[in-house]
Scaffold this active site. Structure first.
Site, PDB file in Angstrom:
ATOM      1  N   GLU A  17       0.084  -3.283   4.701  1.00 52.19           N
ATOM      2  CA  GLU A  17      -0.989  -2.302   4.838  1.00 52.19           C
ATOM      3  C   GLU A  17      -0.969  -1.649   6.217  1.00 52.19           C
ATOM      4  O   GLU A  17      -0.421  -2.215   7.165  1.00 52.19           O
ATOM      5  CB  GLU A  17      -2.348  -2.987   4.666  1.00 52.19           C
ATOM      6  CG  GLU A  17      -2.915  -2.905   3.264  1.00 52.19           C
ATOM      7  CD  GLU A  17      -3.582  -1.569   2.965  1.00 52.19           C
ATOM      8  OE1 GLU A  17      -3.620  -0.706   3.856  1.00 52.19           O
ATOM      9  OE2 GLU A  17      -4.073  -1.409   1.840  1.00 52.19           O
ATOM     10  N   ASP A  18      -1.573  -0.468   6.314  1.00 49.36           N
ATOM     11  CA  ASP A  18      -1.708   0.196   7.610  1.00 49.36           C
ATOM     12  C   ASP A  18      -3.169   0.334   8.027  1.00 49.36           C
ATOM     13  O   ASP A  18      -3.440   0.862   9.107  1.00 49.36           O
ATOM     14  CB  ASP A  18      -1.067   1.589   7.572  1.00 49.36           C
ATOM     15  CG  ASP A  18      -1.898   2.584   6.786  1.00 49.36           C
ATOM     16  OD1 ASP A  18      -2.111   3.713   7.260  1.00 49.36           O
ATOM     17  OD2 ASP A  18      -2.339   2.240   5.676  1.00 49.36           O
ATOM     18  N   LYS A  53     -10.974  -1.623  -1.667  1.00 51.58           N
ATOM     19  CA  LYS A  53     -10.742  -2.312  -0.402  1.00 51.58           C
ATOM     20  C   LYS A  53     -11.961  -2.076   0.499  1.00 51.58           C
ATOM     21  O   LYS A  53     -12.559  -1.008   0.436  1.00 51.58           O
ATOM     22  CB  LYS A  53      -9.487  -1.735   0.277  1.00 51.58           C
ATOM     23  CG  LYS A  53      -8.213  -1.830  -0.576  1.00 51.58           C
ATOM     24  CD  LYS A  53      -7.072  -1.032   0.055  1.00 51.58           C
ATOM     25  CE  LYS A  53      -5.875  -0.971  -0.879  1.00 51.58           C
ATOM     26  NZ  LYS A  53      -4.777  -0.148  -0.340  1.00 51.58           N
ATOM     27  N   LYS A  71      -9.622   6.348   5.231  1.00 50.64           N
ATOM     28  CA  LYS A  71      -8.303   5.797   4.900  1.00 50.64           C
ATOM     29  C   LYS A  71      -8.423   4.598   3.964  1.00 50.64           C
ATOM     30  O   LYS A  71      -9.180   3.666   4.220  1.00 50.64           O
ATOM     31  CB  LYS A  71      -7.560   5.371   6.170  1.00 50.64           C
ATOM     32  CG  LYS A  71      -7.042   6.534   6.992  1.00 50.64           C
ATOM     33  CD  LYS A  71      -6.275   6.043   8.206  1.00 50.64           C
ATOM     34  CE  LYS A  71      -5.725   7.190   9.026  1.00 50.64           C
ATOM     35  NZ  LYS A  71      -5.033   6.717  10.243  1.00 50.64           N
ATOM     36  N   GLY A  72      -7.670   4.645   2.874  1.00 49.76           N
ATOM     37  CA  GLY A  72      -7.539   3.485   1.995  1.00 49.76           C
ATOM     38  C   GLY A  72      -8.679   3.228   1.037  1.00 49.76           C
ATOM     39  O   GLY A  72      -8.685   2.216   0.346  1.00 49.76           O
ATOM     40  N   ILE A  73      -9.668   4.129   0.978  1.00 49.75           N
ATOM     41  CA  ILE A  73     -10.777   3.902   0.052  1.00 49.75           C
ATOM     42  C   ILE A  73     -10.763   4.957  -1.052  1.00 49.75           C
ATOM     43  O   ILE A  73     -10.052   5.959  -0.966  1.00 49.75           O
ATOM     44  CB  ILE A  73     -12.136   3.874   0.777  1.00 49.75           C
ATOM     45  CG1 ILE A  73     -12.439   5.230   1.442  1.00 49.75           C
ATOM     46  CG2 ILE A  73     -12.175   2.757   1.814  1.00 49.75           C
ATOM     47  CD1 ILE A  73     -13.830   5.298   2.049  1.00 49.75           C
ATOM     48  N   ASP A 109       0.878  -1.163   0.000  1.00 48.00           N
ATOM     49  CA  ASP A 109       0.000   0.000   0.000  1.00 48.00           C
ATOM     50  C   ASP A 109       0.923   1.223   0.000  1.00 48.00           C
ATOM     51  O   ASP A 109       2.116   1.112   0.274  1.00 48.00           O
ATOM     52  CB  ASP A 109      -0.884  -0.028   1.252  1.00 48.00           C
ATOM     53  CG  ASP A 109      -1.796   1.175   1.361  1.00 48.00           C
ATOM     54  OD1 ASP A 109      -2.323   1.623   0.324  1.00 48.00           O
ATOM     55  OD2 ASP A 109      -1.979   1.671   2.479  1.00 48.00           O
ATOM     56  N   LEU A 110       0.379   2.384  -0.291  1.00 46.34           N
ATOM     57  CA  LEU A 110       1.194   3.604  -0.345  1.00 46.34           C
ATOM     58  C   LEU A 110       1.036   4.453   0.917  1.00 46.34           C
ATOM     59  O   LEU A 110       1.977   4.615   1.693  1.00 46.34           O
ATOM     60  CB  LEU A 110       0.821   4.422  -1.578  1.00 46.34           C
ATOM     61  CG  LEU A 110       1.542   5.751  -1.775  1.00 46.34           C
ATOM     62  CD1 LEU A 110       3.038   5.541  -2.000  1.00 46.34           C
ATOM     63  CD2 LEU A 110       0.934   6.526  -2.943  1.00 46.34           C
ATOM     64  N   ASP A 111      -0.159   4.954   1.131  1.00 45.02           N
ATOM     65  CA  ASP A 111      -0.400   5.857   2.258  1.00 45.02           C
ATOM     66  C   ASP A 111      -0.276   5.129   3.592  1.00 45.02           C
ATOM     67  O   ASP A 111      -0.945   4.134   3.824  1.00 45.02           O
ATOM     68  CB  ASP A 111      -1.792   6.482   2.159  1.00 45.02           C
ATOM     69  CG  ASP A 111      -1.939   7.370   0.933  1.00 45.02           C
ATOM     70  OD1 ASP A 111      -0.904   7.826   0.429  1.00 45.02           O
ATOM     71  OD2 ASP A 111      -3.072   7.592   0.489  1.00 45.02           O
ATOM     72  N   ASN A 138      -3.098   9.107  -7.737  1.00 46.96           N
ATOM     73  CA  ASN A 138      -1.907   9.964  -7.793  1.00 46.96           C
ATOM     74  C   ASN A 138      -0.660   9.232  -7.316  1.00 46.96           C
ATOM     75  O   ASN A 138       0.366   9.859  -7.041  1.00 46.96           O
ATOM     76  CB  ASN A 138      -2.127  11.214  -6.940  1.00 46.96           C
ATOM     77  CG  ASN A 138      -3.344  11.999  -7.379  1.00 46.96           C
ATOM     78  OD1 ASN A 138      -3.455  12.394  -8.526  1.00 46.96           O
ATOM     79  ND2 ASN A 138      -4.291  12.200  -6.472  1.00 46.96           N
ATOM     80  N   SER A 172      -2.333   0.601  -4.490  1.00 48.10           N
ATOM     81  CA  SER A 172      -2.885   1.784  -3.833  1.00 48.10           C
ATOM     82  C   SER A 172      -4.166   2.214  -4.522  1.00 48.10           C
ATOM     83  O   SER A 172      -4.271   2.162  -5.752  1.00 48.10           O
ATOM     84  CB  SER A 172      -1.871   2.937  -3.889  1.00 48.10           C
ATOM     85  OG  SER A 172      -2.455   4.146  -3.460  1.00 48.10           O
ATOM     86  N   ALA A 173      -5.135   2.666  -3.724  1.00 52.04           N
ATOM     87  CA  ALA A 173      -6.385   3.184  -4.286  1.00 52.04           C
ATOM     88  C   ALA A 173      -6.187   4.572  -4.872  1.00 52.04           C
ATOM     89  O   ALA A 173      -7.053   5.087  -5.570  1.00 52.04           O
ATOM     90  CB  ALA A 173      -7.457   3.222  -3.199  1.00 52.04           C
ATOM     91  N   SER A 174      -5.029   5.183  -4.614  1.00 56.06           N
ATOM     92  CA  SER A 174      -4.769   6.554  -5.064  1.00 56.06           C
ATOM     93  C   SER A 174      -4.469   6.616  -6.550  1.00 56.06           C
ATOM     94  O   SER A 174      -3.608   5.887  -7.055  1.00 56.06           O
ATOM     95  CB  SER A 174      -3.593   7.144  -4.288  1.00 56.06           C
ATOM     96  OG  SER A 174      -3.222   8.393  -4.830  1.00 56.06           O
ATOM     97  N   ARG A 180     -11.820   7.855  -3.947  1.00 57.06           N
ATOM     98  CA  ARG A 180     -12.233   9.257  -3.804  1.00 57.06           C
ATOM     99  C   ARG A 180     -13.756   9.394  -3.687  1.00 57.06           C
ATOM    100  O   ARG A 180     -14.264  10.068  -2.795  1.00 57.06           O
ATOM    101  CB  ARG A 180     -11.715  10.049  -5.011  1.00 57.06           C
ATOM    102  CG  ARG A 180     -11.640  11.552  -4.794  1.00 57.06           C
ATOM    103  CD  ARG A 180     -11.079  12.228  -6.026  1.00 57.06           C
ATOM    104  NE  ARG A 180      -9.754  11.711  -6.363  1.00 57.06           N
ATOM    105  CZ  ARG A 180      -9.190  11.802  -7.559  1.00 57.06           C
ATOM    106  NH1 ARG A 180      -9.845  12.394  -8.548  1.00 57.06           N
ATOM    107  NH2 ARG A 180      -7.988  11.324  -7.784  1.00 57.06           N
ATOM    108  N   THR A 225       0.736  10.394   3.258  1.00 55.96           N
ATOM    109  CA  THR A 225      -0.055  11.416   2.575  1.00 55.96           C
ATOM    110  C   THR A 225      -1.449  11.512   3.189  1.00 55.96           C
ATOM    111  O   THR A 225      -2.246  12.337   2.768  1.00 55.96           O
ATOM    112  CB  THR A 225      -0.182  11.123   1.060  1.00 55.96           C
ATOM    113  OG1 THR A 225      -0.842   9.874   0.894  1.00 55.96           O
ATOM    114  CG2 THR A 225       1.166  11.090   0.380  1.00 55.96           C
TER     115      THR A 225
END
Length: 223
Positions: free
Chosen positions: A175-176, A151, A49-51, A13-15, A124, A120-122, A53, A21
């Site tokens: 994951e966090d 997720k 978190k993690g979902i 995962d990213l964030d 960006n 990542s769901a992002s 936009r 971020t």
């Protein structure tokens, strides 16, 4: 749980795992909440978190019983405004924003011959990795726009293994967020949670901070 020697790839995962971020997302979503006159609190921030936009926007609107107050076009405009605010913050990122121990862990994984992908769901994520100087580690990234479900559905982590041409059982997902751990477990992969063990109780392995992410520590838990 599989043997550690069976692990061939790591799916990140990213964030909250590579960088934080979440604080930027939170600040940008808080502006949207104020605009639609919905009260903001830590519980709402955690739920986002993690979902995706649009899922995040709908959660904010649902909190204020306002889901039906906006047309699809108006919702799209709100989500776009949030993203523009978020990108202004992201564009100020540097390698100094990489979470502790992640640089060393990524280097260790590459040296060990492990395959890496990003789940990542992002939308960006590529921009963030470029700003952090980490894009070279992730040759493969799941395209969140190609996913049918977010997720905690396992699709994103299942896809993270597929793009590495690996079976799920040969992968570790990191994951966090609780939704992310559920996604990893549902995909049939070994899950590592980073953060509060009570929140991440369903993780196969849990470390309190990113500093603890080392192959030696992971191997010790497997054994």
């Amino acid at each position: 749980m599989v043997n550690f020697s069976d692990i061939k790839g790591f799916i990140f995962d990213l964030d909250g795992v590579i960088t934080d971020t979440a604080v930027f997302h939170s600040r940008a979503w808080r502006q949207v909440a104020a605009q639609v006159q919905v009260a903001w609190d830590d519980q709402l921030a955690d739920q986002l978190k993690g979902i995706s936009r649009m899922e995040s926007l709908n959660l904010i609107l649902a909190r204020g019983n306002k889901v039906d107050d906006y047309t699809d076009d108006e919702k799209e405009a709100l989500a776009t405004a949030k993203n523009e605010n978020y990108l202004k913050l992201v564009n100020q990122m540097t390698p100094a924003d990489i979470l502790p121990g992640i640089n060393e862990f990524l280097a260790e994984l590459k040296q060990g011959g492990y395959l890496l992908s990003l789940a990542s769901a992002s939308k960006n994520a590529q921009l963030v990795l470029n700003k952090l100087g980490l894009a070279g580690y992730f040759e493969k990234m799941v395209d969140p726009t190609s996913l049918k479900k977010g997720k905690p559905d396992p699709e994103i982590f299942r896809r993270g293994a597929e793009i590495l041409n690996l079976r799920p059982e040969n992968c570790i997902g990191i994951e966090d967020a609780a939704a992310g751990i559920e996604s990893i477990n549902g995909a049939g992969e070994t899950s590592i949670g980073v953060g509060d063990p009570k929140v991440l109780a369903k993780a196969n392995i849990c470390f309190s901070t990113t500093r603890d992410l080392t192959l030696n520590n992971i191997n010790n838990v497997f054994n």
